[in-house]
Design an enzyme around this catalytic site. Structure first.
Site, mmCIF file in Angstrom:
data_model
loop_
_atom_site.group_PDB
_atom_site.id
_atom_site.type_symbol
_atom_site.label_atom_id
_atom_site.label_comp_id
_atom_site.label_asym_id
_atom_site.label_seq_id
_atom_site.Cartn_x
_atom_site.Cartn_y
_atom_site.Cartn_z
ATOM 1 N N ARG A 40 -46.299 2.516 -64.194
ATOM 2 C CA ARG A 40 -47.051 3.348 -63.245
ATOM 3 C C ARG A 40 -46.944 2.782 -61.830
ATOM 4 N NH1 ARG A 40 -52.392 3.036 -62.424
ATOM 5 N NH2 ARG A 40 -52.802 2.198 -64.489
ATOM 6 N N TYR A 54 -46.107 26.906 -48.151
ATOM 7 C CA TYR A 54 -46.036 27.260 -49.566
ATOM 8 C C TYR A 54 -47.469 27.492 -50.074
ATOM 9 C CZ TYR A 54 -45.296 26.472 -54.583
ATOM 10 O OH TYR A 54 -45.275 26.589 -55.945
ATOM 11 N N ASP A 97 -43.091 19.059 -44.834
ATOM 12 C CA ASP A 97 -42.475 19.375 -46.121
ATOM 13 C C ASP A 97 -41.032 19.778 -45.825
ATOM 14 O OD1 ASP A 97 -41.503 20.700 -48.401
ATOM 15 O OD2 ASP A 97 -43.498 21.352 -49.008
ATOM 16 N N LYS A 110 -36.224 21.028 -56.297
ATOM 17 C CA LYS A 110 -35.333 22.023 -55.670
ATOM 18 C C LYS A 110 -33.995 21.396 -55.286
ATOM 19 C CE LYS A 110 -38.861 24.854 -56.060
ATOM 20 N NZ LYS A 110 -40.047 24.047 -56.045
HETATM 21 N N1 PLP Z 1 -43.163 22.692 -51.264
HETATM 22 C C1 PLP Z 1 -42.392 23.794 -51.232
HETATM 23 C C2 PLP Z 1 -41.819 24.255 -49.927
HETATM 24 C C3 PLP Z 1 -42.130 24.513 -52.408
HETATM 25 O O1 PLP Z 1 -41.363 25.619 -52.355
HETATM 26 C C4 PLP Z 1 -42.692 24.050 -53.627
HETATM 27 C C5 PLP Z 1 -42.457 24.772 -54.885
HETATM 28 O O2 PLP Z 1 -41.903 25.846 -54.914
HETATM 29 C C6 PLP Z 1 -43.494 22.908 -53.609
HETATM 30 C C7 PLP Z 1 -43.701 22.239 -52.418
HETATM 31 C C8 PLP Z 1 -44.130 22.381 -54.860
HETATM 32 O O3 PLP Z 1 -43.185 21.720 -55.621
HETATM 33 P P1 PLP Z 1 -43.297 21.467 -57.203
HETATM 34 O O4 PLP Z 1 -43.184 22.813 -57.866
HETATM 35 O O5 PLP Z 1 -42.177 20.536 -57.489
HETATM 36 O O6 PLP Z 1 -44.631 20.857 -57.444
#
Ligand code: PLP
Length: 416
Positions: A75, A133, A206, A231
Protein backbone atom coordinates in the site's frame (compact mmCIF):
# COMPACT_ATOMS: atom_id res chain seq x y z
CA UNK A 1 12.69 5.52 -3.21
CA UNK A 2 13.42 9.20 -3.84
CA UNK A 3 17.15 8.49 -4.16
CA UNK A 4 16.45 5.95 -6.94
CA UNK A 5 14.19 8.36 -8.75
CA UNK A 6 16.70 11.21 -8.73
CA UNK A 7 19.35 8.90 -10.16
CA UNK A 8 16.97 7.76 -12.87
CA UNK A 9 16.14 11.35 -13.84
CA UNK A 10 19.76 12.30 -14.32
CA UNK A 11 20.24 9.26 -16.59
CA UNK A 12 17.19 10.01 -18.70
CA UNK A 13 17.05 13.78 -18.55
CA UNK A 14 18.69 14.40 -21.90
CA UNK A 15 16.73 11.79 -23.85
CA UNK A 16 13.77 12.66 -26.04
CA UNK A 17 10.08 12.05 -25.20
CA UNK A 18 9.76 8.94 -27.43
CA UNK A 19 12.89 7.40 -25.88
CA UNK A 20 11.80 8.20 -22.34
CA UNK A 21 8.39 6.64 -23.02
CA UNK A 22 10.02 3.31 -23.90
CA UNK A 23 12.83 3.08 -21.31
CA UNK A 24 11.72 5.04 -18.25
CA UNK A 25 10.94 3.05 -15.15
CA UNK A 26 12.56 -0.16 -16.40
CA UNK A 27 15.30 -1.68 -14.25
CA UNK A 28 18.55 -1.58 -16.22
CA UNK A 29 21.97 -2.87 -15.16
CA UNK A 30 24.12 -0.11 -13.75
CA UNK A 31 21.20 2.18 -13.03
CA UNK A 32 21.53 1.33 -9.35
CA UNK A 33 17.86 0.46 -9.13
CA UNK A 34 17.84 -3.26 -9.78
CA UNK A 35 15.52 -4.81 -7.19
CA UNK A 36 17.53 -7.93 -6.42
CA UNK A 37 20.89 -7.29 -8.03
CA UNK A 38 20.88 -10.72 -9.69
CA UNK A 39 18.59 -10.56 -12.73
CA UNK A 40 18.11 -7.92 -15.37
CA UNK A 41 14.80 -8.69 -17.06
CA UNK A 42 14.28 -6.21 -19.91
CA UNK A 43 10.65 -5.82 -18.85
CA UNK A 44 9.88 -5.02 -15.21
CA UNK A 45 8.16 -8.07 -13.66
CA UNK A 46 4.80 -8.02 -11.90
CA UNK A 47 5.76 -8.00 -8.22
CA UNK A 48 2.63 -9.66 -6.87
CA UNK A 49 3.71 -9.38 -3.27
CA UNK A 50 1.90 -7.57 -0.49
CA UNK A 51 4.94 -7.29 1.75
CA UNK A 52 8.73 -7.20 1.41
CA UNK A 53 11.19 -8.82 3.77
CA UNK A 54 14.79 -7.76 4.46
CA UNK A 55 17.97 -9.43 5.63
CA UNK A 56 17.47 -8.17 9.16
CA UNK A 57 15.05 -6.09 11.15
CA UNK A 58 17.44 -3.14 11.29
CA UNK A 59 17.06 -2.83 7.51
CA UNK A 60 13.27 -3.08 7.79
CA UNK A 61 13.41 -0.34 10.39
CA UNK A 62 15.48 1.94 8.12
CA UNK A 63 13.24 1.24 5.10
CA UNK A 64 10.08 1.96 7.09
CA UNK A 65 11.70 5.10 8.49
CA UNK A 66 12.61 6.31 4.99
CA UNK A 67 16.36 6.32 5.74
CA UNK A 68 17.08 3.56 3.24
CA UNK A 69 15.58 2.93 -0.20
CA UNK A 70 13.52 -0.23 -0.38
CA UNK A 71 10.06 -1.69 -0.16
CA UNK A 72 8.05 -2.72 2.85
CA UNK A 73 4.30 -2.88 2.21
CA UNK A 74 2.43 -2.72 -1.09
CA UNK A 75 0.00 0.00 0.00
CA UNK A 76 3.06 2.26 0.40
CA UNK A 77 5.19 1.14 -2.55
CA UNK A 78 5.58 -1.74 -4.97
CA UNK A 79 8.40 -2.09 -7.54
CA UNK A 80 6.06 -2.54 -10.52
CA UNK A 81 3.95 0.43 -9.46
CA UNK A 82 7.08 2.53 -8.87
CA UNK A 83 8.35 1.64 -12.36
CA UNK A 84 5.12 3.04 -13.85
CA UNK A 85 5.36 6.13 -11.64
CA UNK A 86 8.97 6.79 -12.66
CA UNK A 87 7.98 6.52 -16.31
CA UNK A 88 5.26 9.11 -15.71
CA UNK A 89 7.72 11.41 -13.97
CA UNK A 90 10.02 11.15 -16.97
CA UNK A 91 7.16 12.18 -19.28
CA UNK A 92 5.22 14.78 -17.25
CA UNK A 93 8.13 16.43 -15.46
CA UNK A 94 10.88 18.75 -16.59
CA UNK A 95 14.20 19.87 -15.12
CA UNK A 96 12.60 22.97 -13.57
CA UNK A 97 9.42 21.22 -12.49
CA UNK A 98 10.23 17.54 -12.00
CA UNK A 99 7.15 16.44 -10.04
CA UNK A 100 6.70 13.10 -8.28
CA UNK A 101 4.13 10.63 -9.57
CA UNK A 102 1.77 8.43 -7.57
CA UNK A 103 -0.42 5.79 -9.15
CA UNK A 104 -3.99 5.20 -8.01
CA UNK A 105 -6.68 2.59 -8.61
CA UNK A 106 -8.65 5.00 -10.83
CA UNK A 107 -8.66 8.52 -12.17
CA UNK A 108 -11.30 9.45 -9.60
CA UNK A 109 -9.13 8.18 -6.71
CA UNK A 110 -6.29 10.30 -8.14
CA UNK A 111 -8.50 13.41 -8.34
CA UNK A 112 -9.70 12.83 -4.76
CA UNK A 113 -6.06 12.63 -3.60
CA UNK A 114 -5.10 15.76 -5.58
CA UNK A 115 -7.94 17.78 -4.01
CA UNK A 116 -7.07 16.45 -0.55
CA UNK A 117 -3.37 17.23 -1.10
CA UNK A 118 -4.38 20.80 -1.98
CA UNK A 119 -6.18 20.91 1.39
CA UNK A 120 -9.63 21.31 -0.11
CA UNK A 121 -11.62 20.68 3.03
CA UNK A 122 -13.48 22.61 5.71
CA UNK A 123 -14.52 26.18 5.05
CA UNK A 124 -12.94 27.05 1.73
CA UNK A 125 -13.84 27.69 -1.89
CA UNK A 126 -12.82 25.71 -4.95
CA UNK A 127 -13.18 27.23 -8.41
CA UNK A 128 -13.91 24.53 -10.98
CA UNK A 129 -14.27 24.75 -14.75
CA UNK A 130 -17.90 24.16 -15.69
CA UNK A 131 -16.70 21.85 -18.49
CA UNK A 132 -15.15 19.37 -16.00
CA UNK A 133 -15.81 15.65 -16.28
CA UNK A 134 -19.19 15.08 -14.58
CA UNK A 135 -17.92 12.76 -11.82
CA UNK A 136 -15.19 15.28 -10.89
CA UNK A 137 -17.83 18.00 -10.51
CA UNK A 138 -20.02 15.64 -8.46
CA UNK A 139 -17.04 14.57 -6.30
CA UNK A 140 -16.39 18.22 -5.54
CA UNK A 141 -20.01 19.09 -4.77
CA UNK A 142 -21.06 15.94 -2.91
CA UNK A 143 -17.92 14.69 -1.14
CA UNK A 144 -15.86 17.85 -0.62
CA UNK A 145 -19.03 19.95 -0.36
CA UNK A 146 -20.14 17.80 2.62
CA UNK A 147 -17.02 18.90 4.52
CA UNK A 148 -17.87 22.58 4.00
CA UNK A 149 -16.17 23.30 0.67
CA UNK A 150 -18.05 25.77 -1.48
CA UNK A 151 -17.71 24.86 -5.15
CA UNK A 152 -18.09 27.67 -7.68
CA UNK A 153 -17.99 27.04 -11.42
CA UNK A 154 -16.46 29.27 -14.08
CA UNK A 155 -16.03 29.07 -17.84
CA UNK A 156 -12.72 27.19 -18.13
CA UNK A 157 -12.20 28.60 -21.65
CA UNK A 158 -12.30 32.18 -20.41
CA UNK A 159 -9.31 33.16 -18.21
CA UNK A 160 -10.88 36.61 -17.72
CA UNK A 161 -13.89 34.95 -16.06
CA UNK A 162 -11.47 33.17 -13.72
CA UNK A 163 -9.60 36.37 -12.95
CA UNK A 164 -12.86 38.15 -12.03
CA UNK A 165 -14.03 35.27 -9.79
CA UNK A 166 -10.70 34.53 -8.15
CA UNK A 167 -10.48 38.04 -6.71
CA UNK A 168 -13.89 37.72 -5.08
CA UNK A 169 -13.59 34.16 -3.80
CA UNK A 170 -9.95 33.67 -2.76
CA UNK A 171 -10.17 29.93 -3.59
CA UNK A 172 -8.03 27.19 -2.10
CA UNK A 173 -7.75 25.53 -5.52
CA UNK A 174 -8.65 25.97 -9.18
CA UNK A 175 -9.52 22.80 -11.12
CA UNK A 176 -9.46 22.61 -14.93
CA UNK A 177 -9.00 20.12 -17.76
CA UNK A 178 -6.47 20.58 -20.58
CA UNK A 179 -9.05 19.78 -23.28
CA UNK A 180 -12.73 19.65 -22.44
CA UNK A 181 -15.30 16.98 -23.13
CA UNK A 182 -17.09 16.79 -25.55
CA UNK A 183 -16.55 20.06 -27.48
CA UNK A 184 -12.76 19.94 -27.14
CA UNK A 185 -12.35 23.46 -25.82
CA UNK A 186 -8.68 24.09 -25.05
CA UNK A 187 -7.72 25.70 -21.72
CA UNK A 188 -5.13 28.45 -21.77
CA UNK A 189 -3.08 26.73 -19.05
CA UNK A 190 -0.17 29.24 -18.93
CA UNK A 191 -2.56 32.16 -18.44
CA UNK A 192 -4.73 30.27 -15.93
CA UNK A 193 -1.59 29.25 -14.02
CA UNK A 194 -0.45 32.87 -13.88
CA UNK A 195 -3.81 34.04 -12.51
CA UNK A 196 -4.00 31.19 -10.01
CA UNK A 197 -0.44 31.73 -8.79
CA UNK A 198 -0.97 35.48 -8.37
CA UNK A 199 -3.97 34.70 -6.14
CA UNK A 200 -1.92 32.28 -4.00
CA UNK A 201 -4.15 29.38 -5.00
CA UNK A 202 -3.31 25.83 -6.16
CA UNK A 203 -3.84 24.84 -9.80
CA UNK A 204 -4.95 21.25 -10.46
CA UNK A 205 -4.99 20.24 -14.14
CA UNK A 206 -6.65 17.05 -15.37
CA UNK A 207 -4.46 16.17 -18.38
CA UNK A 208 -6.36 13.00 -19.35
CA UNK A 209 -7.40 14.32 -22.79
CA UNK A 210 -4.06 16.02 -23.44
CA UNK A 211 -1.48 13.53 -22.14
CA UNK A 212 2.13 14.71 -21.70
CA UNK A 213 2.55 14.14 -25.44
CA UNK A 214 0.42 17.25 -26.13
CA UNK A 215 1.13 19.29 -23.03
CA UNK A 216 3.03 19.17 -19.73
CA UNK A 217 1.04 21.41 -17.39
CA UNK A 218 3.69 21.40 -14.61
CA UNK A 219 6.06 23.14 -17.04
CA UNK A 220 3.34 25.73 -17.67
CA UNK A 221 2.85 26.56 -14.00
CA UNK A 222 0.35 23.98 -12.70
CA UNK A 223 0.93 22.58 -9.21
CA UNK A 224 -0.72 19.18 -9.60
CA UNK A 225 -1.47 17.12 -12.72
CA UNK A 226 -4.09 14.37 -12.62
CA UNK A 227 -4.76 11.60 -15.14
CA UNK A 228 -7.29 8.94 -15.70
CA UNK A 229 -4.64 6.47 -16.90
CA UNK A 230 -7.57 4.29 -17.92
CA UNK A 231 -7.53 6.32 -21.14
CA UNK A 232 -4.60 7.39 -23.36
CA UNK A 233 -1.74 6.62 -20.98
CA UNK A 234 -2.48 2.88 -20.91
CA UNK A 235 -4.31 3.05 -24.22
CA UNK A 236 -5.74 -0.42 -24.72
CA UNK A 237 -9.03 -0.36 -22.81
CA UNK A 238 -7.92 -3.11 -20.46
CA UNK A 239 -7.37 -1.47 -17.07
CA UNK A 240 -8.56 1.22 -14.68
CA UNK A 241 -5.90 3.52 -13.21
CA UNK A 242 -5.16 7.08 -12.15
CA UNK A 243 -2.07 9.20 -11.60
CA UNK A 244 -1.14 12.30 -9.63
CA UNK A 245 2.07 14.12 -10.62
CA UNK A 246 2.79 16.90 -8.16
CA UNK A 247 5.42 19.38 -7.08
CA UNK A 248 6.24 20.00 -3.40
CA UNK A 249 4.47 20.27 -1.02
CA UNK A 250 1.61 18.52 -2.82
CA UNK A 251 3.67 15.43 -3.69
CA UNK A 252 4.20 14.39 -0.08
CA UNK A 253 0.58 15.17 0.77
CA UNK A 254 -0.72 13.06 -2.15
CA UNK A 255 1.49 10.16 -1.09
CA UNK A 256 0.18 10.39 2.46
CA UNK A 257 -3.46 10.45 1.26
CA UNK A 258 -2.81 7.34 -0.81
CA UNK A 259 -1.20 5.54 2.12
CA UNK A 260 -4.10 6.36 4.41
CA UNK A 261 -7.08 6.10 2.06
CA UNK A 262 -5.53 3.15 0.27
CA UNK A 263 -6.63 3.73 -3.34
CA UNK A 264 -3.32 2.40 -4.65
CA UNK A 265 -2.84 0.84 -8.10
CA UNK A 266 -2.32 -2.94 -8.15
CA UNK A 267 0.93 -4.37 -9.58
CA UNK A 268 -0.73 -6.15 -12.49
CA UNK A 269 -2.52 -2.99 -13.65
CA UNK A 270 0.74 -1.06 -13.18
CA UNK A 271 2.52 -3.58 -15.40
CA UNK A 272 -0.11 -3.24 -18.12
CA UNK A 273 -0.05 0.55 -17.83
CA UNK A 274 3.76 0.67 -18.08
CA UNK A 275 3.59 -1.53 -21.15
CA UNK A 276 0.92 0.68 -22.71
CA UNK A 277 2.83 3.86 -21.94
CA UNK A 278 5.76 2.78 -24.13
CA UNK A 279 3.70 3.35 -27.28
CA UNK A 280 2.02 6.58 -26.12
CA UNK A 281 3.94 8.81 -28.61
CA UNK A 282 3.25 6.46 -31.53
CA UNK A 283 -0.40 6.09 -30.63
CA UNK A 284 -0.91 9.79 -30.02
CA UNK A 285 0.73 10.74 -33.29
CA UNK A 286 -1.56 8.40 -35.21
CA UNK A 287 -4.66 9.31 -33.20
CA UNK A 288 -4.08 13.03 -33.76
CA UNK A 289 -3.52 12.39 -37.47
CA UNK A 290 -6.70 10.30 -37.68
CA UNK A 291 -8.76 12.90 -35.80
CA UNK A 292 -7.59 15.63 -38.19
CA UNK A 293 -8.49 13.46 -41.20
CA UNK A 294 -11.94 12.63 -39.76
CA UNK A 295 -12.60 16.29 -38.87
CA UNK A 296 -11.66 17.47 -42.36
CA UNK A 297 -13.79 14.85 -44.14
CA UNK A 298 -16.84 15.25 -41.92
CA UNK A 299 -16.71 19.04 -42.28
CA UNK A 300 -17.46 18.61 -45.98
CA UNK A 301 -20.23 16.02 -45.49
CA UNK A 302 -23.82 17.20 -46.20
CA UNK A 303 -25.28 15.11 -43.35
CA UNK A 304 -23.00 16.73 -40.77
CA UNK A 305 -24.07 20.16 -39.50
CA UNK A 306 -20.96 21.04 -37.49
CA UNK A 307 -17.62 19.52 -36.54
CA UNK A 308 -15.81 20.43 -33.31
CA UNK A 309 -12.05 19.96 -33.51
CA UNK A 310 -9.20 22.34 -32.64
CA UNK A 311 -7.54 21.69 -36.03
CA UNK A 312 -10.45 23.47 -37.77
CA UNK A 313 -10.17 27.21 -38.35
CA UNK A 314 -13.70 27.84 -36.99
CA UNK A 315 -12.96 26.15 -33.63
CA UNK A 316 -13.03 28.86 -30.95
CA UNK A 317 -9.72 27.68 -29.47
CA UNK A 318 -7.78 26.92 -32.69
CA UNK A 319 -5.29 29.70 -31.80
CA UNK A 320 -4.93 28.63 -28.16
CA UNK A 321 -4.37 25.04 -29.29
CA UNK A 322 -1.53 26.12 -31.58
CA UNK A 323 0.04 28.00 -28.69
CA UNK A 324 -0.35 25.50 -25.83
CA UNK A 325 -0.62 22.02 -27.41
CA UNK A 326 1.90 20.06 -29.48
CA UNK A 327 -0.96 18.75 -31.65
CA UNK A 328 -4.76 18.93 -31.73
CA UNK A 329 -5.67 15.66 -29.99
CA UNK A 330 -7.39 12.42 -30.91
CA UNK A 331 -11.04 13.29 -30.24
CA UNK A 332 -13.60 14.77 -32.63
CA UNK A 333 -17.20 15.76 -31.93
CA UNK A 334 -19.85 16.44 -34.57
CA UNK A 335 -23.50 17.37 -34.89
CA UNK A 336 -25.71 15.48 -37.32
CA UNK A 337 -27.67 17.66 -39.77
CA UNK A 338 -31.37 18.06 -38.93
CA UNK A 339 -30.79 15.52 -36.20
CA UNK A 340 -32.12 14.73 -32.76
CA UNK A 341 -31.42 11.96 -30.23
CA UNK A 342 -33.08 9.37 -32.43
CA UNK A 343 -30.89 10.34 -35.43
CA UNK A 344 -27.76 10.09 -33.25
CA UNK A 345 -28.80 6.64 -32.01
CA UNK A 346 -29.51 5.46 -35.57
CA UNK A 347 -26.10 6.73 -36.70
CA UNK A 348 -24.27 5.08 -33.79
CA UNK A 349 -26.14 1.80 -34.26
CA UNK A 350 -25.14 1.77 -37.95
CA UNK A 351 -21.40 1.84 -37.18
CA UNK A 352 -19.63 -1.36 -38.14
CA UNK A 353 -15.98 -0.67 -37.25
CA UNK A 354 -16.06 2.11 -34.65
CA UNK A 355 -16.99 0.66 -31.26
CA UNK A 356 -19.93 2.11 -29.29
CA UNK A 357 -18.38 2.51 -25.84
CA UNK A 358 -18.33 5.33 -23.27
CA UNK A 359 -14.57 5.76 -22.93
CA UNK A 360 -11.70 7.25 -24.91
CA UNK A 361 -8.02 7.04 -25.68
CA UNK A 362 -7.96 3.40 -26.77
CA UNK A 363 -6.30 1.89 -29.82
CA UNK A 364 -9.81 1.24 -31.14
CA UNK A 365 -11.98 4.08 -32.41
CA UNK A 366 -14.76 4.58 -29.85
CA UNK A 367 -18.03 6.45 -30.41
CA UNK A 368 -20.49 7.80 -27.84
CA UNK A 369 -23.62 9.92 -27.51
CA UNK A 370 -22.52 12.43 -24.82
CA UNK A 371 -26.06 13.59 -23.90
CA UNK A 372 -26.99 10.08 -22.70
CA UNK A 373 -23.57 8.98 -21.41
CA UNK A 374 -20.87 11.38 -20.11
CA UNK A 375 -23.40 14.22 -19.62
CA UNK A 376 -26.43 12.11 -18.70
CA UNK A 377 -26.63 13.40 -15.11
CA UNK A 378 -26.87 17.06 -16.16
CA UNK A 379 -30.17 18.86 -16.55
CA UNK A 380 -31.24 19.46 -20.18
CA UNK A 381 -30.74 23.22 -19.69
CA UNK A 382 -27.16 22.76 -18.41
CA UNK A 383 -26.41 20.42 -21.32
CA UNK A 384 -27.80 23.03 -23.68
CA UNK A 385 -25.62 25.72 -22.11
CA UNK A 386 -22.51 23.54 -22.48
CA UNK A 387 -23.39 22.82 -26.12
CA UNK A 388 -24.05 19.11 -25.52
CA UNK A 389 -26.86 18.76 -28.05
CA UNK A 390 -29.01 15.69 -28.66
CA UNK A 391 -27.58 15.36 -32.20
CA UNK A 392 -23.95 15.43 -30.97
CA UNK A 393 -21.65 12.41 -31.39
CA UNK A 394 -18.13 12.12 -29.94
CA UNK A 395 -15.46 10.02 -31.54
CA UNK A 396 -12.20 8.96 -29.89
CA UNK A 397 -10.03 8.07 -32.86
CA UNK A 398 -8.01 4.88 -32.57
CA UNK A 399 -4.92 3.84 -34.48
CA UNK A 400 -6.69 2.19 -37.42
CA UNK A 401 -6.09 3.36 -40.99
CA UNK A 402 -7.86 6.74 -41.34
CA UNK A 403 -9.65 5.67 -44.54
CA UNK A 404 -11.28 2.75 -42.74
CA UNK A 405 -12.56 5.03 -39.96
CA UNK A 406 -13.88 7.58 -42.46
CA UNK A 407 -15.52 4.84 -44.61
CA UNK A 408 -17.33 3.48 -41.57
CA UNK A 409 -18.57 6.94 -40.61
CA UNK A 410 -19.67 7.65 -44.21
CA UNK A 411 -21.58 4.37 -44.57
CA UNK A 412 -23.37 5.09 -41.27
CA UNK A 413 -24.20 8.63 -42.46
CA UNK A 414 -25.49 7.23 -45.79
CA UNK A 415 -27.93 5.06 -43.89
CA UNK A 416 -29.54 7.99 -42.07
N1 PLP B 1 -10.99 12.71 -15.82
C1 PLP B 1 -11.50 12.67 -17.07
C2 PLP B 1 -11.27 13.82 -18.00
C3 PLP B 1 -12.25 11.56 -17.49
O1 PLP B 1 -12.75 11.54 -18.74
C4 PLP B 1 -12.45 10.49 -16.58
C5 PLP B 1 -13.24 9.31 -16.97
O2 PLP B 1 -13.85 9.26 -18.02
C6 PLP B 1 -11.92 10.59 -15.30
C7 PLP B 1 -11.18 11.70 -14.95
C8 PLP B 1 -12.12 9.50 -14.28
O3 PLP B 1 -11.28 8.44 -14.57
P1 PLP B 1 -11.52 6.93 -14.08
O4 PLP B 1 -12.73 6.42 -14.82
O5 PLP B 1 -10.25 6.24 -14.43
O6 PLP B 1 -11.76 6.98 -12.62
Amino acid sequence: MEQHRTQQRSIEGSRRFETRAVHSGERRPGAGREPNGAYYPISTPVYASTTFSHEDLETTDRVLGGEEAGYSYARYDNPTVVAFEEALEALEGSAESPGRAFAFASGMAAMHAALSAAECGGECTVLAAEQLYGSTATLLVQVFGASGVEVRFFDGCDPDALEAKIKKTNPRAVVIETISNPLLRVADVPRIAEITRAAGSTLIVDNTFGTPFLQRPLELGADIVVHSATKYLSGHGDLTAGVVVANPPYDGAAEQVRKLVGGVLGPFEAWLALRGLKTLPLRMERQCENARAVAARLSAHPKVAKVHHPSLADHPDAGTARRVLADTGGLVAFELADGDRETAFRFLNALELCVRAPSLGDVYTLAIHPATSSHRELSPSRRERLGVKENLVRLSCGIEHPEDIVSDLEQALDRL
